[in-house]
Design a protein around this motif. Structure first.
Motif, mmCIF file in Angstrom:
data_model
loop_
_atom_site.group_PDB
_atom_site.id
_atom_site.type_symbol
_atom_site.label_atom_id
_atom_site.label_comp_id
_atom_site.label_asym_id
_atom_site.label_seq_id
_atom_site.Cartn_x
_atom_site.Cartn_y
_atom_site.Cartn_z
ATOM 1 N N ALA A 1 0.840 -1.204 0.000
ATOM 2 C CA ALA A 1 0.000 0.000 0.000
ATOM 3 C C ALA A 1 0.874 1.252 0.000
ATOM 4 O O ALA A 1 0.594 2.212 -0.728
ATOM 5 C CB ALA A 1 -0.936 -0.001 1.207
ATOM 6 N N ALA A 2 1.949 1.239 0.785
ATOM 7 C CA ALA A 2 2.868 2.389 0.813
ATOM 8 C C ALA A 2 3.572 2.538 -0.533
ATOM 9 O O ALA A 2 3.762 3.661 -1.019
ATOM 10 C CB ALA A 2 3.884 2.214 1.935
ATOM 11 N N ARG A 3 3.946 1.427 -1.161
ATOM 12 C CA ARG A 3 4.593 1.484 -2.475
ATOM 13 C C ARG A 3 3.644 2.101 -3.508
ATOM 14 O O ARG A 3 4.042 2.962 -4.304
ATOM 15 C CB ARG A 3 4.996 0.074 -2.905
ATOM 16 C CG ARG A 3 5.649 0.021 -4.262
ATOM 17 C CD ARG A 3 6.090 -1.392 -4.607
ATOM 18 N NE ARG A 3 6.470 -1.460 -6.003
ATOM 19 C CZ ARG A 3 6.335 -2.529 -6.754
ATOM 20 N NH1 ARG A 3 5.848 -3.650 -6.255
ATOM 21 N NH2 ARG A 3 6.695 -2.503 -8.015
ATOM 22 N N VAL A 4 2.392 1.675 -3.489
ATOM 23 C CA VAL A 4 1.400 2.217 -4.416
ATOM 24 C C VAL A 4 1.172 3.701 -4.134
ATOM 25 O O VAL A 4 1.092 4.516 -5.056
ATOM 26 C CB VAL A 4 0.085 1.404 -4.335
ATOM 27 C CG1 VAL A 4 -1.062 2.123 -5.023
ATOM 28 C CG2 VAL A 4 0.301 0.012 -4.940
ATOM 29 N N ALA A 5 1.088 4.076 -2.866
ATOM 30 C CA ALA A 5 0.900 5.484 -2.506
ATOM 31 C C ALA A 5 2.053 6.340 -3.031
ATOM 32 O O ALA A 5 1.834 7.408 -3.611
ATOM 33 C CB ALA A 5 0.787 5.624 -0.988
ATOM 34 N N ARG A 6 3.282 5.860 -2.834
ATOM 35 C CA ARG A 6 4.441 6.624 -3.327
ATOM 36 C C ARG A 6 4.432 6.711 -4.849
ATOM 37 O O ARG A 6 4.801 7.741 -5.417
ATOM 38 C CB ARG A 6 5.740 6.005 -2.806
ATOM 39 C CG ARG A 6 5.984 6.317 -1.331
ATOM 40 C CD ARG A 6 7.370 5.904 -0.868
ATOM 41 N NE ARG A 6 7.569 4.470 -0.895
ATOM 42 C CZ ARG A 6 7.229 3.632 0.080
ATOM 43 N NH1 ARG A 6 6.687 4.107 1.187
ATOM 44 N NH2 ARG A 6 7.450 2.337 -0.021
ATOM 45 N N LEU A 7 4.011 5.651 -5.530
ATOM 46 C CA LEU A 7 3.901 5.686 -6.985
ATOM 47 C C LEU A 7 2.937 6.797 -7.418
ATOM 48 O O LEU A 7 3.158 7.470 -8.427
ATOM 49 C CB LEU A 7 3.419 4.329 -7.519
ATOM 50 C CG LEU A 7 3.214 4.221 -9.017
ATOM 51 C CD1 LEU A 7 4.542 4.343 -9.766
ATOM 52 C CD2 LEU A 7 2.549 2.898 -9.369
ATOM 53 N N LEU A 8 1.896 7.011 -6.635
ATOM 54 C CA LEU A 8 0.912 8.057 -6.923
ATOM 55 C C LEU A 8 1.388 9.446 -6.508
ATOM 56 O O LEU A 8 0.696 10.427 -6.720
ATOM 57 C CB LEU A 8 -0.409 7.747 -6.210
ATOM 58 C CG LEU A 8 -1.161 6.537 -6.717
ATOM 59 C CD1 LEU A 8 -2.300 6.177 -5.773
ATOM 60 C CD2 LEU A 8 -1.684 6.795 -8.126
ATOM 61 N N GLY A 9 2.560 9.524 -5.900
ATOM 62 C CA GLY A 9 3.071 10.808 -5.424
ATOM 63 C C GLY A 9 2.527 11.191 -4.071
ATOM 64 O O GLY A 9 2.641 12.334 -3.639
ATOM 65 N N MET A 10 1.923 10.232 -3.380
ATOM 66 C CA MET A 10 1.336 10.478 -2.066
ATOM 67 C C MET A 10 2.322 10.096 -0.966
ATOM 68 O O MET A 10 3.267 9.349 -1.202
ATOM 69 C CB MET A 10 0.043 9.666 -1.909
ATOM 70 C CG MET A 10 -1.011 9.997 -2.957
ATOM 71 S SD MET A 10 -2.512 9.024 -2.740
ATOM 72 C CE MET A 10 -3.263 9.963 -1.415
#
Length: 182
Positions: A141-150
C-alpha cells in the motif's frame, strides 16, 4: 476480467473492485503512473479464481465489505501473492480479517483526500494516505501510494471514526465555504 500477462511495466499490478469515485480515480492515476490496473464495478461481484496481482483494492462502501470478503473467499479470488486493502476511512483492517488465511496480508489504504466530484478526480500528488494492517499489506500500500506521489502515513493510535467524521466535515466544509465565497 483477469489482468493481462506481465509486460515491461514500472509499477505493481493492482485490481480495484469498486468503480465509484474513489476506485475510478485510483485506477486512472495508477495507470498514468505505469501500474497494471484492472477496474471492476462492485455490482459485478468478486471475480472467480486467483487474480494473481500484487494488490487488491476494495473501494466499496463500508457496509459492502463483509459480503465482498465472503464472496472473495467463496470464489477463491485471493491467493498468497495478493495483499488486500480497503479504502474505508472509518474502519481498520478488521473487516478483511477472514482473508488473512489466504492473502499475503490485509489492511487499510485510506486516501486523506476528498473525492467530492463524480466528474473530476482529485489530484492525488502530494496527498496523504493512511495505511494500516499486516506488514505485507502496508508495504505494498505504501509502495502504491508513493507511486501516486502520495505520502503514506501510519497512525496507530488514530481514532478512525473520529478521523473520518472530521475529514468529511473539513473537506466538505471547505468546498461549501469556497462556493459561498464565489
Amino acid at each position: 476480467m483477469m489482468p493481462r500477462k506481465r509486460s515491461a511495466r514500472r509499477g505493481p499490478s493492482v485490481f480495484v473492485i469498486g468503480a465509484g469515485k474513489v476506485g475510478t480515480a485510483l485506477a486512472r492515476a495508477l495507470r498514468a503512473r505505469g501500474a497494471e490496473v484492472t477496474l471492476r464495478a462492485a455490482r459485478k461481484g468478486a471475480p472467480r479464481g486467483p487474480l494473481g496481482v500484487d494488490l487488491l483494492v476494495l473501494a466499496v462502501r463500508d457496509g459492502q465489505l463483509e459480503e465482498l470478503v465472503d464472496a472473495l473467499l467463496t470464489r477463491r479470488t485471493v491467493d498468497r501473492r495478493t495483499a488486500v486493502v480497503h479504502c474505508a476511512g472509518a474502519l481498520g483492517p478488521e473487516p478483511l480479517g477472514p482473508l488473512r488465511a489466504v492473502a499475503a496480508g490485509v489492511g487499510q489504504m485510506h486516501p486523506m483526500i476528498s473525492f467530492a466530484s463524480p466528474r473530476h478526480a482529485p489530484t492525488l500528488t502530494r496527498g496523504q494516505v493512511n495505511v494500516d494492517g499486516d506488514p505485507a499489506a502496508m508495504k505494498i500500500a505504501a509502495r502504491v501510494a508513493r507511486l501516486l506521489g502520495m505520502t503514506p502515513r501510519r497512525l496507530p493510535t488514530l481514532d478512525k471514526v473520529a478521523y473520518h467524521a472530521a475529514a468529511g466535515l473539513v473537506a466538505n466544509g471547505a468546498v461549501a465555504l469556497a462556493a459561498v465565497g464565489i
